[in-house]
Design a protein around this motif. Structure first.
Motif, PDB file in Angstrom:
ATOM      1  N   GLY A  31       0.828  -1.211   0.000  1.00 57.18           N
ATOM      2  CA  GLY A  31       0.000   0.000   0.000  1.00 57.18           C
ATOM      3  C   GLY A  31       0.854   1.249   0.000  1.00 57.18           C
ATOM      4  N   ARG A  32       0.226   2.359   0.396  1.00 56.09           N
ATOM      5  CA  ARG A  32       0.941   3.638   0.352  1.00 56.09           C
ATOM      6  C   ARG A  32       1.892   3.824   1.522  1.00 56.09           C
ATOM      7  N   GLY A  33       1.802   2.939   2.506  1.00 59.61           N
ATOM      8  CA  GLY A  33       2.804   3.015   3.575  1.00 59.61           C
ATOM      9  C   GLY A  33       2.279   3.395   4.939  1.00 59.61           C
ATOM     10  N   LYS A  34       0.962   3.380   5.101  1.00 57.72           N
ATOM     11  CA  LYS A  34       0.431   3.697   6.432  1.00 57.72           C
ATOM     12  C   LYS A  34      -0.201   2.486   7.108  1.00 57.72           C
ATOM     13  N   GLY A  35      -0.375   1.408   6.358  1.00 55.15           N
ATOM     14  CA  GLY A  35      -0.898   0.174   6.956  1.00 55.15           C
ATOM     15  C   GLY A  35      -2.374   0.219   7.345  1.00 55.15           C
ATOM     16  N   TYR A  36      -3.123   1.203   6.818  1.00 58.15           N
ATOM     17  CA  TYR A  36      -4.540   1.319   7.215  1.00 58.15           C
ATOM     18  C   TYR A  36      -5.336   0.062   6.878  1.00 58.15           C
ATOM     19  N   TYR A  37      -5.147  -0.445   5.659  1.00 55.93           N
ATOM     20  CA  TYR A  37      -5.915  -1.637   5.275  1.00 55.93           C
ATOM     21  C   TYR A  37      -5.475  -2.858   6.075  1.00 55.93           C
ATOM     22  N   ASP A  38      -4.165  -3.014   6.321  1.00 55.06           N
ATOM     23  CA  ASP A  38      -3.692  -4.156   7.124  1.00 55.06           C
ATOM     24  C   ASP A  38      -4.406  -4.187   8.473  1.00 55.06           C
ATOM     25  N   ARG A  39      -4.495  -3.011   9.098  1.00 57.89           N
ATOM     26  CA  ARG A  39      -5.128  -2.952  10.416  1.00 57.89           C
ATOM     27  C   ARG A  39      -6.624  -3.244  10.316  1.00 57.89           C
ATOM     28  N   TYR A  40      -7.253  -2.716   9.267  1.00 58.86           N
ATOM     29  CA  TYR A  40      -8.693  -2.947   9.096  1.00 58.86           C
ATOM     30  C   TYR A  40      -8.986  -4.432   8.791  1.00 58.86           C
ATOM     31  N   PHE A  41      -8.155  -5.058   7.958  1.00 55.58           N
ATOM     32  CA  PHE A  41      -8.372  -6.460   7.555  1.00 55.58           C
ATOM     33  C   PHE A  41      -8.411  -7.397   8.756  1.00 55.58           C
ATOM     34  N   ASN A  42      -7.633  -7.089   9.771  1.00 53.81           N
ATOM     35  CA  ASN A  42      -7.582  -7.959  10.951  1.00 53.81           C
ATOM     36  C   ASN A  42      -8.924  -8.117  11.638  1.00 53.81           C
ATOM     37  N   GLN A  43      -9.817  -7.151  11.442  1.00 56.03           N
ATOM     38  CA  GLN A  43     -11.109  -7.213  12.130  1.00 56.03           C
ATOM     39  C   GLN A  43     -12.239  -7.615  11.181  1.00 56.03           C
ATOM     40  N   GLU A  78       5.270  -9.568   8.865  1.00 62.03           N
ATOM     41  CA  GLU A  78       4.185 -10.357   9.466  1.00 62.03           C
ATOM     42  C   GLU A  78       2.902  -9.547   9.659  1.00 62.03           C
ATOM     43  N   LEU A  79       2.969  -8.219   9.529  1.00 61.54           N
ATOM     44  CA  LEU A  79       1.763  -7.392   9.701  1.00 61.54           C
ATOM     45  C   LEU A  79       0.991  -7.209   8.390  1.00 61.54           C
ATOM     46  N   ASP A  80       1.624  -7.567   7.273  1.00 65.23           N
ATOM     47  CA  ASP A  80       0.955  -7.413   5.979  1.00 65.23           C
ATOM     48  C   ASP A  80      -0.032  -8.557   5.768  1.00 65.23           C
TER      49      ASP A  80
HETATM   50  P1  ADP Z   1       1.056  -0.414   3.562  1.00 62.81           P
HETATM   51  O1  ADP Z   1       0.312  -1.664   3.971  1.00 62.81           O
HETATM   52  O2  ADP Z   1       0.201   0.809   3.469  1.00 62.81           O
HETATM   53  O3  ADP Z   1       1.936  -0.649   2.388  1.00 62.81           O
HETATM   54  P2  ADP Z   1       3.011  -1.016   5.542  1.00 62.81           P
HETATM   55  O4  ADP Z   1       2.571  -2.427   5.443  1.00 62.81           O
HETATM   56  O5  ADP Z   1       4.400  -0.662   5.136  1.00 62.81           O
HETATM   57  O6  ADP Z   1       2.045  -0.040   4.749  1.00 62.81           O
HETATM   58  O7  ADP Z   1       2.726  -0.569   7.047  1.00 62.81           O
HETATM   59  C1  ADP Z   1       2.957   0.768   7.455  1.00 62.81           C
HETATM   60  C2  ADP Z   1       3.132   0.842   8.931  1.00 62.81           C
HETATM   61  O8  ADP Z   1       1.958   0.376   9.615  1.00 62.81           O
HETATM   62  C3  ADP Z   1       4.291  -0.026   9.391  1.00 62.81           C
HETATM   63  O9  ADP Z   1       5.016   0.697  10.344  1.00 62.81           O
HETATM   64  C4  ADP Z   1       3.606  -1.210   9.994  1.00 62.81           C
HETATM   65  O10 ADP Z   1       4.378  -1.778  11.040  1.00 62.81           O
HETATM   66  C5  ADP Z   1       2.313  -0.617  10.544  1.00 62.81           C
HETATM   67  N1  ADP Z   1       1.283  -1.666  10.598  1.00 62.81           N
HETATM   68  C6  ADP Z   1       0.840  -2.393   9.575  1.00 62.81           C
HETATM   69  N2  ADP Z   1      -0.085  -3.300   9.990  1.00 62.81           N
HETATM   70  C7  ADP Z   1      -0.227  -3.100  11.322  1.00 62.81           C
HETATM   71  C8  ADP Z   1      -1.014  -3.717  12.343  1.00 62.81           C
HETATM   72  N3  ADP Z   1      -1.838  -4.725  12.065  1.00 62.81           N
HETATM   73  N4  ADP Z   1      -0.882  -3.240  13.613  1.00 62.81           N
HETATM   74  C9  ADP Z   1      -0.054  -2.241  13.882  1.00 62.81           C
HETATM   75  N5  ADP Z   1       0.721  -1.638  12.970  1.00 62.81           N
HETATM   76  C10 ADP Z   1       0.653  -2.035  11.712  1.00 62.81           C
END
Ligand code: ADP
Ligand code: MG
Length: 199
Positions: free
Chosen positions: A149-161, A183-185
């Motif tokens: 993504g663009r680098g903020k991880g918004y979707y990664d965090r949303y997907f978990n729920q 591992e957070l992606d």
């Molecule tokens: P994107 O998914 O937009 O490409 P990144 O995967 O590089 O961005 O994630 C951006 C930042 O968000 C990183 O510092 C990452 O550690 C954080 N991040 C991603 N997923 C989570 C999560 N589930 N919980 C907490 N922080 C997260």
């Protein structure tokens, strides 16, 4: 000599620094390619992608679809949203602080610019249904269904729920050999581009 210096510097760089460098390199590479995309190419690509999606049983059966309101360089979604807004419940993301929330799309008149100038629906109504399908943009995807993504991880965090089907859409050049991940992606369930469908 350069190689020696790079190896030397490498000893002091953490894995996460290297990962971020790799991700940023791809982000710049794709940004350049997007600049060469004409309006006509973008519209044609969107038509190809959404024609495929409209034939998918998961989409046909879906009542609620979370999608994105495209920015100028992304695969355009506005026509698709207008087309389906009566038959499906269309949801769009809004950014609230560190979190992504979802809101129902009702009309173009009820949109305002939010985070990064991206258009978001506004309404007092805060409740909306859980999406059956989540259609997301990305900078790049790979055949293992990883997403950058663009680098903020918004979707990664949303997907978990969410238990919804997660589909990534984009132009053909956004499907690349390998996307660096940690591992957070969160990987997706499908990637759809005009010429490819990775399931
Ligand atoms: P994107 O998914 O937009 O490409 P990144 O995967 O590089 O961005 O994630 C951006 C930042 O968000 C990183 O510092 C990452 O550690 C954080 N991040 C991603 N997923 C989570 C999560 N589930 N919980 C907490 N922080 C997260
Ligand atoms: Mg990520």
């Amino acid at each position: 000599m350069n190689k020696f210096i790079n190896t030397f510097i490498g000893y002091f760089r953490s894995d996460s620094d290297v990962l971020l460098d790799d991700k940023n390199r791809i982000r710049h590479y794709i940004k350049d390619l997007k600049r060469m995309n004409s309006e006509l190419q973008k519209q044609k690509a969107a038509l190809d992608v959404f024609t495929k999606i409209e034939l998918m049983p998961e989409f046909i059966n879906a009542k609620t679809v979370l999608i994105y309101w495209s920015t100028a360089s992304e695969l355009p979604t506005q026509d698709f949203i207008s087309k389906w807004k009566e038959d499906k419940q269309i949801l769009l993301p809004i950014v609230v602080g560190e979190q992504m929330q979802i809101k129902r799309f009702t009309s173009i008149e009820k949109m305002k610019q939010g985070y990064l100038g991206i258009w978001e629906p506004y309404s007092e109504e805060s409740m909306c249904n859980e999406p059956d399908i989540i259609i997301v943009p990305g900078v790049a995807f790979d055949r293992l269904k990883n997403r950058l993504g663009r680098g903020k991880g918004y979707y990664d965090r949303y997907f978990n729920q969410s238990k919804a089907q997660k589909w990534g859409i984009g132009f053909d050049f956004q499907l690349i050999d390998s996307v660096p991940i940690n591992e957070l992606d969160v990987p997706l369930d499908k990637i759809i581009t005009p010429s490819h469908c990775v399931e």
